[in-house]
Design an enzyme around this catalytic site. Sequence first.
Site, PDB file in Angstrom:
ATOM      1  N   CYS A 172       0.821  -1.223   0.000  1.00 46.81           N
ATOM      2  CA  CYS A 172       0.000   0.000   0.000  1.00 46.81           C
ATOM      3  C   CYS A 172       0.846   1.260   0.000  1.00 46.81           C
ATOM      4  O   CYS A 172       1.047   1.896   1.048  1.00 46.81           O
ATOM      5  CB  CYS A 172      -0.983   0.030   1.150  1.00 46.81           C
ATOM      6  SG  CYS A 172      -2.228   1.305   0.844  1.00 46.81           S
ATOM      7  N   CYS A 352      -5.514   2.287  -4.759  1.00 43.90           N
ATOM      8  CA  CYS A 352      -5.047   2.885  -3.534  1.00 43.90           C
ATOM      9  C   CYS A 352      -6.124   3.808  -3.002  1.00 43.90           C
ATOM     10  O   CYS A 352      -6.377   4.857  -3.599  1.00 43.90           O
ATOM     11  CB  CYS A 352      -3.758   3.650  -3.823  1.00 43.90           C
ATOM     12  SG  CYS A 352      -2.994   4.143  -2.315  1.00 43.90           S
TER      13      CYS A 352
HETATM   14  C1  LIG Z   1      -0.942  -0.103   6.922  1.00 45.67           C
HETATM   15  C2  LIG Z   1      -1.417  -0.837   5.696  1.00 45.67           C
HETATM   16  C3  LIG Z   1      -2.429  -0.293   4.935  1.00 45.67           C
HETATM   17  C4  LIG Z   1      -2.873  -0.943   3.805  1.00 45.67           C
HETATM   18  N1  LIG Z   1      -3.902  -0.386   3.091  1.00 45.67           N
HETATM   19  C5  LIG Z   1      -4.387  -1.022   2.009  1.00 45.67           C
HETATM   20  C6  LIG Z   1      -5.529  -0.505   1.315  1.00 45.67           C
HETATM   21  O1  LIG Z   1      -6.095   0.523   1.693  1.00 45.67           O
HETATM   22  N2  LIG Z   1      -5.972  -1.176   0.233  1.00 45.67           N
HETATM   23  C7  LIG Z   1      -5.377  -2.326  -0.190  1.00 45.67           C
HETATM   24  O2  LIG Z   1      -5.854  -2.915  -1.173  1.00 45.67           O
HETATM   25  N3  LIG Z   1      -4.301  -2.854   0.441  1.00 45.67           N
HETATM   26  C8  LIG Z   1      -3.795  -2.234   1.528  1.00 45.67           C
HETATM   27  N4  LIG Z   1      -2.727  -2.778   2.220  1.00 45.67           N
HETATM   28  C9  LIG Z   1      -1.954  -3.878   1.609  1.00 45.67           C
HETATM   29  C10 LIG Z   1      -2.575  -5.267   1.749  1.00 45.67           C
HETATM   30  O3  LIG Z   1      -2.902  -5.531   3.088  1.00 45.67           O
HETATM   31  C11 LIG Z   1      -1.550  -6.295   1.230  1.00 45.67           C
HETATM   32  O4  LIG Z   1      -1.128  -5.915  -0.057  1.00 45.67           O
HETATM   33  C12 LIG Z   1      -2.178  -7.696   1.169  1.00 45.67           C
HETATM   34  O5  LIG Z   1      -2.474  -8.133   2.475  1.00 45.67           O
HETATM   35  C13 LIG Z   1      -1.225  -8.674   0.461  1.00 45.67           C
HETATM   36  O6  LIG Z   1      -1.687  -9.989   0.582  1.00 45.67           O
HETATM   37  P1  LIG Z   1      -0.642 -11.210   0.714  1.00 45.67           P
HETATM   38  O7  LIG Z   1      -1.494 -12.410   0.875  1.00 45.67           O
HETATM   39  O8  LIG Z   1       0.355 -11.136  -0.369  1.00 45.67           O
HETATM   40  O9  LIG Z   1       0.141 -10.911   2.063  1.00 45.67           O
HETATM   41  P2  LIG Z   1      -0.457 -11.007   3.556  1.00 45.67           P
HETATM   42  O10 LIG Z   1      -1.904 -10.684   3.539  1.00 45.67           O
HETATM   43  O11 LIG Z   1       0.448 -10.183   4.384  1.00 45.67           O
HETATM   44  O12 LIG Z   1      -0.327 -12.541   3.935  1.00 45.67           O
HETATM   45  C14 LIG Z   1       0.882 -13.236   4.014  1.00 45.67           C
HETATM   46  C15 LIG Z   1       0.651 -14.493   4.846  1.00 45.67           C
HETATM   47  O13 LIG Z   1       1.789 -15.331   4.757  1.00 45.67           O
HETATM   48  C16 LIG Z   1       2.055 -15.843   6.041  1.00 45.67           C
HETATM   49  N5  LIG Z   1       3.471 -16.212   6.118  1.00 45.67           N
HETATM   50  C17 LIG Z   1       4.508 -15.398   6.409  1.00 45.67           C
HETATM   51  N6  LIG Z   1       5.665 -16.103   6.408  1.00 45.67           N
HETATM   52  C18 LIG Z   1       5.333 -17.377   6.105  1.00 45.67           C
HETATM   53  C19 LIG Z   1       6.097 -18.568   5.973  1.00 45.67           C
HETATM   54  N7  LIG Z   1       7.410 -18.598   6.162  1.00 45.67           N
HETATM   55  N8  LIG Z   1       5.439 -19.716   5.659  1.00 45.67           N
HETATM   56  C20 LIG Z   1       4.101 -19.702   5.461  1.00 45.67           C
HETATM   57  N9  LIG Z   1       3.335 -18.596   5.577  1.00 45.67           N
HETATM   58  C21 LIG Z   1       3.960 -17.444   5.900  1.00 45.67           C
HETATM   59  C22 LIG Z   1       1.659 -14.721   6.990  1.00 45.67           C
HETATM   60  O14 LIG Z   1       1.424 -15.207   8.308  1.00 45.67           O
HETATM   61  C23 LIG Z   1       0.414 -14.189   6.320  1.00 45.67           C
HETATM   62  O15 LIG Z   1      -0.746 -14.838   6.770  1.00 45.67           O
HETATM   63  C24 LIG Z   1      -2.281  -2.165   3.396  1.00 45.67           C
HETATM   64  C25 LIG Z   1      -1.267  -2.736   4.173  1.00 45.67           C
HETATM   65  C26 LIG Z   1      -0.843  -2.084   5.326  1.00 45.67           C
HETATM   66  C27 LIG Z   1       0.249  -2.712   6.160  1.00 45.67           C
END
Ligand SMILES: Cc1cc2nc3c(=O)[nH]c(=O)nc-3n(C[C@H](O)[C@H](O)[C@H](O)COP(=O)(O)OP(=O)(O)OC[C@H]3O[C@@H](n4cnc5c(N)ncnc54)[C@H](O)[C@@H]3O)c2cc1C
Length: 409
Positions: A172, A352
């Site tokens: 984000c 965003c």
């Molecule tokens: C402050 C903030 C504001 C945001 N605002 C927005 C917004 O307004 N709009 C928007 O669309 N997005 C927003 N985001 C971004 C959004 O939350 C992320 O882009 C999204 O969660 C990405 O998904 P992901 O599954 O790739 O990662 P995540 O959702 O972070 O999931 C990763 C997962 O992998 C697991 N994991 C970690 N290491 C391992 C390992 N070694 N083995 C197995 N599993 C593991 C973790 O426990 C977690 O459950 C924001 C993020 C933040 C921090």
Amino acid sequence: MVASPSPHNQAIAGRHRVAVIGGGSAGISVAARLRRAGVTDITLVEPSDTHWYQPLWTLVGGGQASLRSTRRSEASVIPDGVRWIRRHALAVDPDARTVTLSGGDELAYEHLVMAPGLQLDWDAVPGLAKAVGHDRVSSNYAPEYAPRTWDLIKRMRSGTAVFTHPATPLKCGGAPQKIAYLAADYWRKQKVLDRIRIILVLPDPTLFKVPEWARTLEQVTARYGIEVRLRSEMTAVDGDRREVVLTDHANGTEETVHYDLLHAVPPQSAPDWVKDSPLADPANPLGFVAADKHTLQHPQYPNVFALGDVANLPTSKTGAAVRKQAPVVAANLLDAMKGKTPTRRYDGYTSCPLVTARDRMLLAEFDYDLKPSPTFPLINTFKERRDMWVFKRYVLPPVYWHGMLTGRL
Ligand SMILES: Cc1cc2nc3c(=O)[nH]c(=O)nc-3n(C[C@H](O)[C@H](O)[C@H](O)COP(=O)(O)OP(=O)(O)OC[C@H]3O[C@@H](n4cnc5c(N)ncnc54)[C@H](O)[C@@H]3O)c2cc1C
């Protein structure tokens, strides 16, 4: 039915049809879509018992949502019929098609979905790891600190507030500045804004990559009297002295600024074990996983797909991007399982929601070409809108929990 972690070795034995690493936004969305398509042998590796809706953390830091409302048990979001192994992935060998798990076991797979998110590199800025959570330093990027951001904002009546944005890709890209606007609007309403110096530190030459929204954000920063430092980043923090070093890359100068509140966003990269794996893109110094930018398939290992924050895609890392990537990965993985060439294409869509006040928002949606791709074409999303703020606060969370994570939207 709520999932529970599968008991030890018997769940790990054998070669699994699909292994999904990471049960965050991306991993759960893909697993749900594969289940809906009738895939039966899906194994999820996820160490945490908590699933977070991170987009609301900005509003937690701004005092507009509770941390509790951003959290659900991991078990409650895992689709029925998906086997859950509650361990960390520690390494991947895509030639042997195995993942090493914490505890030492190896999980063998036929197809792999990489979705472990990214890593927050608190140690990459000297002094930051020690200062965050104390010394008037907070960050909405971790749930343990986000509520503290609001405590600091609420208590501040005068002084200097610094808001930073790292020079690495981050999740984000708008979040580092949104919290500055929420704070400024709160101070304006409290009639103390003229006593607070606000510094917003950004690595890019403009406030936002897409010029249409950058122009509106220039008006927003001017309205609050925010001092914007472009092409700059935080390079050190001294929590004891309450000082932050800001480096201006345009002219190569450094300035030490005394702060009364520091909202720090750490540099970010792929998790270390991903960086060290053959799946990491060799062209990417931060170790994000290589993936075709349209099919999301790994260029060397066609049985591997990557999406979400861990994927090296030339677009902003957001949950909104994940929403568009998940159907592409699910469809292309189903093709790959049948030996067909994947054809579904992701166009780089990301969004965003730029909160600019306590009741206003700009919804910036665009693709790989930075071309605006509005979900609501009849609405002018280049101007700050109250309906968009209501959309973020009250509509998007249920859409996430009940639509995206269940593979319906
Ligand atoms: C402050 C903030 C504001 C945001 N605002 C927005 C917004 O307004 N709009 C928007 O669309 N997005 C927003 N985001 C971004 C959004 O939350 C992320 O882009 C999204 O969660 C990405 O998904 P992901 O599954 O790739 O990662 P995540 O959702 O972070 O999931 C990763 C997962 O992998 C697991 N994991 C970690 N290491 C391992 C390992 N070694 N083995 C197995 N599993 C593991 C973790 O426990 C977690 O459950 C924001 C993020 C933040 C921090």
